[in-house]
Scaffold this motif. Sequence first.
Motif, short mmCIF file in Angstrom:
data_model
loop_
_atom_site.label_atom_id
_atom_site.label_comp_id
_atom_site.label_asym_id
_atom_site.label_seq_id
_atom_site.Cartn_x
_atom_site.Cartn_y
_atom_site.Cartn_z
N PHE A 74 0.81 -1.22 0.00
CA PHE A 74 0.00 0.00 0.00
C PHE A 74 0.84 1.28 0.00
O PHE A 74 0.31 2.38 -0.08
CB PHE A 74 -0.96 0.01 1.20
CG PHE A 74 -0.29 -0.17 2.54
CD1 PHE A 74 0.37 0.91 3.14
CD2 PHE A 74 -0.30 -1.39 3.18
CE1 PHE A 74 0.99 0.74 4.37
CE2 PHE A 74 0.32 -1.55 4.41
CZ PHE A 74 0.96 -0.48 5.01
N VAL A 75 2.17 1.14 0.09
CA VAL A 75 3.03 2.32 0.08
C VAL A 75 3.15 2.83 -1.36
O VAL A 75 3.68 2.15 -2.23
CB VAL A 75 4.43 2.00 0.64
CG1 VAL A 75 5.37 3.19 0.48
CG2 VAL A 75 4.33 1.59 2.11
N LYS A 76 2.63 3.99 -1.61
CA LYS A 76 2.65 4.57 -2.96
C LYS A 76 4.08 4.95 -3.33
O LYS A 76 4.72 5.73 -2.63
CB LYS A 76 1.73 5.78 -3.05
CG LYS A 76 1.53 6.27 -4.47
CD LYS A 76 0.41 7.28 -4.57
CE LYS A 76 0.22 7.82 -5.98
NZ LYS A 76 -0.05 6.77 -6.97
N THR A 77 4.56 4.40 -4.44
CA THR A 77 5.95 4.55 -4.83
C THR A 77 6.05 5.11 -6.24
O THR A 77 5.43 4.57 -7.16
CB THR A 77 6.67 3.18 -4.77
OG1 THR A 77 6.36 2.53 -3.53
CG2 THR A 77 8.17 3.34 -4.88
N ASP A 78 6.81 6.15 -6.41
CA ASP A 78 6.99 6.76 -7.72
C ASP A 78 7.71 5.77 -8.64
O ASP A 78 8.81 5.30 -8.34
CB ASP A 78 7.81 8.04 -7.58
CG ASP A 78 7.92 8.82 -8.88
OD1 ASP A 78 7.55 8.27 -9.94
OD2 ASP A 78 8.39 9.97 -8.84
N LEU A 115 2.30 -3.19 -8.15
CA LEU A 115 1.08 -3.23 -8.96
C LEU A 115 -0.12 -2.64 -8.20
O LEU A 115 -1.09 -2.20 -8.81
CB LEU A 115 0.75 -4.67 -9.36
CG LEU A 115 1.42 -5.21 -10.62
CD1 LEU A 115 1.14 -6.70 -10.75
CD2 LEU A 115 0.94 -4.47 -11.85
N ASN A 116 -0.04 -2.65 -6.90
CA ASN A 116 -1.12 -2.13 -6.09
C ASN A 116 -1.44 -0.67 -6.46
O ASN A 116 -2.59 -0.25 -6.41
CB ASN A 116 -0.73 -2.21 -4.60
CG ASN A 116 -1.91 -2.02 -3.68
OD1 ASN A 116 -2.91 -2.70 -3.80
ND2 ASN A 116 -1.79 -1.08 -2.76
N MET A 121 1.69 -1.61 -15.21
CA MET A 121 2.87 -2.46 -15.37
C MET A 121 2.51 -3.93 -15.61
O MET A 121 3.39 -4.74 -15.87
CB MET A 121 3.77 -2.37 -14.13
CG MET A 121 4.40 -1.01 -13.91
SD MET A 121 5.73 -1.08 -12.70
CE MET A 121 4.91 -1.84 -11.29
N GLU A 122 1.25 -4.28 -15.48
CA GLU A 122 0.87 -5.70 -15.54
C GLU A 122 1.28 -6.36 -16.85
O GLU A 122 1.80 -7.48 -16.85
CB GLU A 122 -0.64 -5.86 -15.34
CG GLU A 122 -1.06 -7.32 -15.26
CD GLU A 122 -2.55 -7.50 -15.05
OE1 GLU A 122 -2.99 -8.65 -14.89
OE2 GLU A 122 -3.29 -6.49 -15.06
N GLY A 123 1.09 -5.68 -17.97
CA GLY A 123 1.47 -6.25 -19.26
C GLY A 123 2.95 -6.55 -19.34
O GLY A 123 3.36 -7.61 -19.84
N CYS A 180 -5.09 -10.78 -11.49
CA CYS A 180 -4.48 -10.78 -12.82
C CYS A 180 -5.56 -10.71 -13.91
O CYS A 180 -6.54 -11.45 -13.89
CB CYS A 180 -3.66 -12.05 -13.00
SG CYS A 180 -2.86 -12.18 -14.61
N THR A 181 -5.36 -9.80 -14.87
CA THR A 181 -6.33 -9.63 -15.96
C THR A 181 -5.81 -10.17 -17.29
O THR A 181 -6.55 -10.22 -18.27
CB THR A 181 -6.69 -8.14 -16.14
OG1 THR A 181 -5.51 -7.42 -16.53
CG2 THR A 181 -7.24 -7.55 -14.85
#
Length: 277
Positions: A74-78, A115-116, A121-123, A180-181
């Motif tokens: 949950f830590v938002k990362t640039d 990915l959260n 980036m999933e692809g 996963c999609t």
Amino acid sequence: MIGEENEKKNEEKNEKLLVDLCECYASLSLYFPSELLSICIPYLLKVASKKEENEETQKEVEIALLALSDIKQFVKTDKELYFNEIKEIILYHQEHHNLTWLAYQSAWRFLTDRLNNERSMEGMIVNEQHFAREAASELDELMRRVDWTRKKVGKGEREVNEVLVIDRWLFDIDYFLEDCTLWNEELDELIDSIVQMYRASKDNHIEIRKECVNIFKKTLENRNVKDEELMKEGAIDAIMEEIQRTTMNEEVTQECVKFFANVLERLKKEKKKHEMK
């Protein structure tokens, strides 16, 4: 301390101390302020990017990647802080096999946890860096190195580390497959590897067996996965084997019941669609 050390001039800065502090903070902190992320991630990735294969460097790399993998989902990362570097670390290992088991798994955990907040980036993760293929390959190799007939592994024995890495892979696969999609053949092969892991671990490794069953349940909950995919790779057969065991575990049995409840729900929806046509 991290901020103070980082603000020193280059010639005064103790980079080894700074890396040690970043590793401790990443490993122990639940929350991670953005100003510290911008300091810690680049320093840890710099260490993790070392390519020398001597034992001391491998240990430094492993600890740096393990610390990175402790940065919570949950830590938002640039994305600019890590993307190119972690991608290069994974690709380099795929070609040269320079990382330890734990280091490689930790690199993937750090990336997939991002990915959260960065679904774009999933692809790349699925189709370019082949997460499923790599996870299946690692599980298959680790599975061959464990003596599954033994009920207990002594403290300090090599298999402790290998079982630990298997646990970490299964935990992350569970999280990844739930949302996963982009389902493809490599993900089918990963499910097959988990079926094999379930069968290897079912007598003497209850935690691994339980996690395998949980993955089957979570995968079925993913609307992008068709029932026939799980049937084809043997997941449903594995659940049936679990139900038929003479010595059952209450928690595992509950997951099996939920699995079949999901199957029933899917069948009802399919029937309703068919009737509406």
